[in-house]
Scaffold this motif. Structure first.
Motif: not given
Length: 124
Positions: A46-62
């Motif tokens: 769900a975090s990776l599919n957030e529309p405002e982000y194309d790419w995510r870091t581990v720390s951002g998801i955490a």
């Protein structure tokens, strides 16, 4: 399949198997998934599919999910093994690895990069 591609594929699968075995041993997993790990994987996707982000870091998801970074890293690893998550061959501006879902990447990535992705375990 060319001989070189076949050798690379076998080598990559061997590395993935070793990594999976290491994660299984070090996280005391029995090969299956519990309801808790399923929930964490769903939250990571769900975090990776957030529309405002194309790419995510581990720390951002955490941070977004109030989870330990090790837990997120493990979930991402499992999702990569399942072919759901891909890692960029590039790093973010701070030098961190970045991830997205394969579905999102295939929808947004250009044709040339998708061809290269088919030959690699990382994406551009």
């Amino acid at each position: 399949m060319s001989k070189i591609r076949k050798i690379l594929s076998l080598s990559l699968n061997s590395k993935r198997t070793k990594l999976f075995n290491w994660h299984t041993k070090n996280y005391n997993l029995n090969g299956g998934t519990s309801n808790m790990s399923d929930d964490i994987e769903i939250r990571v996707i769900a975090s990776l599919n957030e529309p405002e982000y194309d790419w995510r870091t581990v720390s951002g998801i955490a941070r977004e999910n109030s989870l330990n970074k090790d837990v997120v890293e493990h979930a991402i690893f499992k999702l990569q093994m399942k072919g759901v998550v891909v890692e960029s061959s590039n790093l973010d501006d701070n030098g961190h690895e970045i991830f997205t879902t394969k579905k999102k990447y295939m929808r947004k990535g250009n044709f040339a990069n998708r061809i290269l992705t088919a030959l690699s375990d990382k994406v551009k």
